[in-house]
Write an enzyme that holds these catalytic residues in place. Sequence first.
Site, PDB file in Angstrom:
ATOM      1  N   ASP A 115       0.792  -1.223   0.000  1.00 55.69           N
ATOM      2  CA  ASP A 115       0.000   0.000   0.000  1.00 55.69           C
ATOM      3  C   ASP A 115       0.826   1.276   0.000  1.00 55.69           C
ATOM      4  O   ASP A 115       0.312   2.357   0.269  1.00 55.69           O
ATOM      5  CB  ASP A 115      -0.945   0.017   1.201  1.00 55.69           C
ATOM      6  CG  ASP A 115      -0.208   0.057   2.534  1.00 55.69           C
ATOM      7  OD1 ASP A 115       1.005  -0.217   2.548  1.00 55.69           O
ATOM      8  OD2 ASP A 115      -0.851   0.360   3.550  1.00 55.69           O
ATOM      9  N   GLU A 116       2.110   1.189  -0.335  1.00 57.15           N
ATOM     10  CA  GLU A 116       2.973   2.370  -0.214  1.00 57.15           C
ATOM     11  C   GLU A 116       4.071   2.342  -1.266  1.00 57.15           C
ATOM     12  O   GLU A 116       4.666   1.297  -1.523  1.00 57.15           O
ATOM     13  CB  GLU A 116       3.598   2.402   1.184  1.00 57.15           C
ATOM     14  CG  GLU A 116       4.487   3.598   1.445  1.00 57.15           C
ATOM     15  CD  GLU A 116       5.061   3.583   2.857  1.00 57.15           C
ATOM     16  OE1 GLU A 116       5.837   4.479   3.185  1.00 57.15           O
ATOM     17  OE2 GLU A 116       4.731   2.657   3.629  1.00 57.15           O
TER      18      GLU A 116
END
Length: 374
Positions: A115-116
Site C-alpha cells: 500500500d505504499e
Amino acid sequence: MDAFYASVELLRYPELRGQPVVIGGGRNATPDTLADGTRRFKRLRDYAGRGVVTTSTYEARALGVFSAMGMMKAAQLAPDAILLPTDFDSYRHYSRLFKEAVATFTTQIENRGIDEIYIDLSDLPGDPAETAARIKQAVRDATALSCSISVAPNKLLAKIGSELDKPDGLTILTAADVPPRIWPLPVRKVNGIGPKATEKLAAIGIETVGDLARADLELLQANFGRTYSAWLVEVAQGVDERPVVVSSEPKSMSRETTFERDLHPRQDRGELSAAFTDLCTRVADDLRRKGYEGRTVGIKLRYNDFSTVTRDLTVPLPTADAAEIRRAATECLKRVPLDRRLRLLGVRVTALLPAGSYIAEPQSVQGELPFAPD
C-alpha cells in the site's frame, strides 16, 4: 493508500462507511447474508482468540484501535466495532490497480509494500504539486480509493509528510518547513526510530524531533554510538540522501500463522499438519505469482512460553513447488524439539532467484529428501 485494507472492505460493504471497523478476523468473522439480502456483521466484543488487528478504519482508530494491536485488547477499547476477515487476494488486486495508475506518470517508482510507494518526480515537467494532484485523481479513478501524497525533497520528509494530512491528503514540504511542521512531532514519527529507541530517547529528555535537533551530540553518542547518533542528527534536520530505488529484488518470501490456541505437536497433529501444508502452499503461490524460485527453505516455531526457534535447509535446486517446499520444511521440523505446545508456525523461502534463471552445474544424481507423511 489510506487505511488500505479497511478501505477495500468498505467498497465491498458500503453500508459500513462512517463506522468503526476492524480487519483481522478469521473466516468465522465473515458476515451472514440474511433472507432479505441484508448483512449481519460480527462485533469485536464477540471475538475470542489471540489474533492481532491487521488494520482499522479511522473511526476505530479514534477509539484507540490500531494495527498490530491484540484483538482482545481492541475488543476492550471498541467492543461494538464491526469485525471483518482479511482478504489478501482483494488487497493485492487493488494494490496492482493503484500502482498501475501511478506508472502511467513515471517508471521512477520504489515499491515499499502492498500500500505504499516512493515516486521520483524530478524529471517530470510541470509543478510537482499539480502532478501529485493528478496522481491522486488517477488512483481514485482506478480504484475508487483515496491516497495521501507528500511532495518533499527526500524520502524521509515524504514519508513523514504523507501521514500529516490523512486521509486524502496532499502535503507539500520544503526544507523551510522542517522547524514549524516536523520538529513538533514525536520522534517515533521518524521512520527508523522504533519503540526501543523512542523509549531510550525519552529517558534522556528527548521526546520530539525538535528536542532531537537541539540535543547535544556527545549525549547522543554516549547512548547510541557514533553511527546511529550521526543519523539521528541528520534526520532531525530533515536530511536524507537515499535515492528512490526503482528495482529491488526480494530477499525472501514467508508466511506464518498465530494459532487461536496453543497446539500440541502430537495431540493436535491433524490441525498442525493442515496449517503447515497451507503455509507451504501459500509461499509457493507467492513465489510463482512474483516469478521467483528459492534455494533455502526455513521454518519458524514459537512455543507457548514465547521462545522462538528457526531452522533452514538448502535444497539442490531452486524451487517454487509447494510439495518440494513442504518436503524441505519437514526436514527442518525434524531438527527442532516438538515436545511443547506451539503458538506460531511459519515457513519461508530465501536465496531467491528469478524463475528459470538458475543454471545447474553437472553433478551426481541426488535422491529426494526424506519425507514424513502425515
